[in-house]
Design a protein around this motif. Structure first.
Motif, mmCIF file in Angstrom:
data_model
loop_
_atom_site.group_PDB
_atom_site.id
_atom_site.type_symbol
_atom_site.label_atom_id
_atom_site.label_comp_id
_atom_site.label_asym_id
_atom_site.label_seq_id
_atom_site.Cartn_x
_atom_site.Cartn_y
_atom_site.Cartn_z
ATOM 1 N N LEU A 44 0.800 -1.220 0.000
ATOM 2 C CA LEU A 44 0.000 0.000 0.000
ATOM 3 C C LEU A 44 0.839 1.280 0.000
ATOM 4 O O LEU A 44 0.382 2.319 -0.467
ATOM 5 C CB LEU A 44 -0.930 0.011 1.226
ATOM 6 N N THR A 60 -2.610 3.635 -3.230
ATOM 7 C CA THR A 60 -1.365 3.923 -2.524
ATOM 8 C C THR A 60 -1.648 4.880 -1.376
ATOM 9 O O THR A 60 -2.527 5.739 -1.449
ATOM 10 C CB THR A 60 -0.319 4.543 -3.463
ATOM 11 N N LEU A 61 -0.879 4.715 -0.299
ATOM 12 C CA LEU A 61 -1.053 5.517 0.905
ATOM 13 C C LEU A 61 0.263 6.183 1.275
ATOM 14 O O LEU A 61 1.347 5.675 0.961
ATOM 15 C CB LEU A 61 -1.513 4.638 2.077
ATOM 16 N N THR A 62 0.164 7.297 1.970
ATOM 17 C CA THR A 62 1.343 7.899 2.578
ATOM 18 C C THR A 62 1.677 7.116 3.852
ATOM 19 O O THR A 62 0.824 6.391 4.386
ATOM 20 C CB THR A 62 1.090 9.363 2.938
ATOM 21 N N GLU A 65 -0.902 7.865 6.483
ATOM 22 C CA GLU A 65 -2.192 7.220 6.213
ATOM 23 C C GLU A 65 -2.133 5.737 6.566
ATOM 24 O O GLU A 65 -3.086 5.182 7.125
ATOM 25 C CB GLU A 65 -2.562 7.413 4.742
ATOM 26 N N TYR A 66 -1.009 5.123 6.241
ATOM 27 C CA TYR A 66 -0.843 3.708 6.590
ATOM 28 C C TYR A 66 -0.845 3.505 8.110
ATOM 29 O O TYR A 66 -1.391 2.514 8.612
ATOM 30 C CB TYR A 66 0.455 3.174 5.989
ATOM 31 N N ARG A 116 -10.186 4.442 -2.357
ATOM 32 C CA ARG A 116 -9.662 5.674 -1.762
ATOM 33 C C ARG A 116 -9.421 5.438 -0.269
ATOM 34 O O ARG A 116 -9.964 4.511 0.338
ATOM 35 C CB ARG A 116 -10.609 6.850 -1.978
ATOM 36 N N PHE A 117 -8.591 6.285 0.294
ATOM 37 C CA PHE A 117 -8.193 6.142 1.703
ATOM 38 C C PHE A 117 -9.393 6.189 2.642
ATOM 39 O O PHE A 117 -9.469 5.432 3.608
ATOM 40 C CB PHE A 117 -7.190 7.243 2.052
#
Length: 489
Positions: A44, A60-62, A65-66, A116-117
């Motif tokens: 991710l 994909t996450l920052t 965010e992860y 989306r997140f």
């Protein structure tokens, strides 16, 4: 399957074992939720993506965010553990578990299909709410419907299946994408839901609601037609009436110095359990070993680490029962602290001399974390929950247990959320050294404040806490279940 009781009765255990396994399927589903972020993380977060041809759009996450995705189930579980405590007393143990099935399924679907997140986070919140509910409702039901001679082994099914759920996602996460991993975790929830349609409500709850006839029928279903339920139903009813008569005074009793001291000791043990960083290490193991290994070597190390923890946990109830708990906590604190210091030393050496660390010390992270996990699994994993059932007197046990459980999940959320930012701000070495310092502080806490409870009755433990010595009129059978609640971590 019948086992002869020491009285003139024969008690059927097949329905009790089935109920324990069926209810613990919820814990296995909870284990997949808690373990999901470890294999999903490298896929991710950009730069950590594992090459998997899944044919789906990649989210994909920052790193921050992860961190939220990893930690938010713990915060939701902290809230739901309080809600679930009220729900199982108002709606029933079985009904509360049934109500968790739909959020369980919806949570996994949101996670697996998220583009989306925000949707991913919503799914994890729903999952965390289910985790907290399961770990309140399932052990309570199992403790109330199983016979004393099998209560310990049946109660152990909850933490063992939870750990098995974690191991399951670690193992298959090597082979499939995080989206398919979410969908592959659904079967345990479905089995859990089917089980709630089959087993009966707790006789303890039914008697508390004055549904005596239904309680007797439920007890007969659990004990079998050859078992004389009359004596047991009378004992259960007496205990229910006693607990109801003392529950209203819980807040007042909490003001007593011995109850306050017991709460402080319990919260201190919960703090030691979570602030040593175990959940952050578990949830981020794949990312940790990514710093030291190739992909396949990393996956092997992750599975070896968690398999070691699970194998040790199988025998941890026996060790806890047979050992001095205070001494076990103190010695394990030392081992955990030294192990984390070693892991920190590896990352320090890697910053100063990467070639030397890679060639000469590559064994240190896995070895250190395995020692840490073994020491944790035999001490800080089960003992804080065991002692929670021993430290609190019956008149405040429900209230204080809810406070301690909520505190535990809240700390787990904080540690997991801050793990990645800690590594970025302090570096990997100092992150592990901070956790090691916490282990040494836990050693000091246990040395001066934690009493030894082995071989002592609940009344004797209360006297150790400062309670005036008095005769105990009625044994609290529910305390036995509190002593086998070794939560996942």
């Amino acid at each position: 399957m019948d086992i002869g009781d020491t009285s003139q009765n024969h008690v059927r255990v097949s329905t009790q074992i089935f109920t324990a396994i069926a209810a613990s399927m919820g814990a296995m589903g909870a284990g997949t939720i808690l373990g999901f972020s470890a294999p999903a993380g490298p896929q991710l977060v950009p730069g950590n993506t594992t090459a998997l041809s899944n044919g789906t759009s990649h989210l994909t996450l920052t790193p921050m965010e992860y961190s939220w995705v990893s930690s938010i189930p713990n915060l939701a579980a902290a809230i739901s553990s309080v809600v679930a405590g009220a729900a199982i007393n108002r709606l029933g143990r079985r009904t509360s578990m049934r109500l968790l099935v739909l959020p369980f399924v919806l949570g996994w679907l949101l996670v697996g299909l998220a583009d989306r997140f925000s949707l991913l986070l919503l799914g994890r919140i729903l999952q965390g709410f289910c985790v907290g509910g399961v770990f309140v409702a399932a052990p309570t039901l199992i403790g109330e419907v199983t016979s004393p001679h099998i209560r310990g082994i049946c109660g152990a099914s909850t933490p063992l299946l939870a750990a098995s759920g974690m191991l399951y996602v670690y193992a298959i996460g090597v082979l499939i994408s995080w989206r398919w991993l979410a969908l592959a975790s659904l079967p345990f929830t479905i089995l859990f839901g089917i089980g709630t349609l089959i087993f009966r409500e707790s006789p303890v709850f039914l008697l508390g609601k004055r549904r005596d006839k239904e309680a007797l029928e439920a007890l007969r279903w659990y004990r079998g037609s050859m078992y004389d339920c009359d004596k047991e139903i009378v004992n259960i009813k007496n205990n229910v009436q006693f607990n109801q008569s003392t529950k209203s005074s819980s807040l007042q009793e909490l003001k007593q110095p011995w109850n306050r001291r017991a709460l402080i000791v319990s919260l201190g043990l919960m703090a030691g359990q979570q602030l040593c960083g175990v959940n952050a290490i578990l949830f981020n193991a794949n990312s940790i070993f990514q710093l030291t290994s190739t992909q396949y070597c990393r996956e092997f190390k992750c599975n070896l680490l968690f398999l070691t923890k699970d194998i040790v946990r199988l025998d941890s109830p026996t060790l806890v029962i047979s050992s001095l708990k205070r001494m076990l906590l103190m010695s394990s604190s030392c081992f955990m602290g030294v192990a984390l210091a070693g892991v920190g030393a590896y990352f320090y050496c890697k910053e100063k001399d990467p070639e030397y660390a890679t060639n000469s010390l590559s064994w240190l992270p896995l070895t250190g974390l395995m020692v840490f996990m073994v020491a944790f699994a035999v001490s800080y994993g089960p003992i804080p929950w065991v002692m929670m059932g021993e430290l609190f007197s019956g008149d405040v046990r429900d209230l204080c247990s809810s406070i301690a459980a909520c505190f535990n999940w809240s700390l787990s959320f904080i540690v997991t959320l801050t793990f990645v930012p800690m590594q970025e701000a302090l570096g990997a070495a100092w992150t592990y050294w901070v956790f090691g310092i916490v282990c040494l502080l836990s050693l000091v806490f246990c040395m001066f404040l934690v009493p030894e409870t082995k071989g002592r009755t609940l009344e004797e433990v209360a006297v150790l806490m400062g309670k005036p010595q008095q005769q105990t009129q009625l044994a609290d059978e529910n305390s036995e279940m509190d002593q086998i609640k070794s939560l996942l971590f």
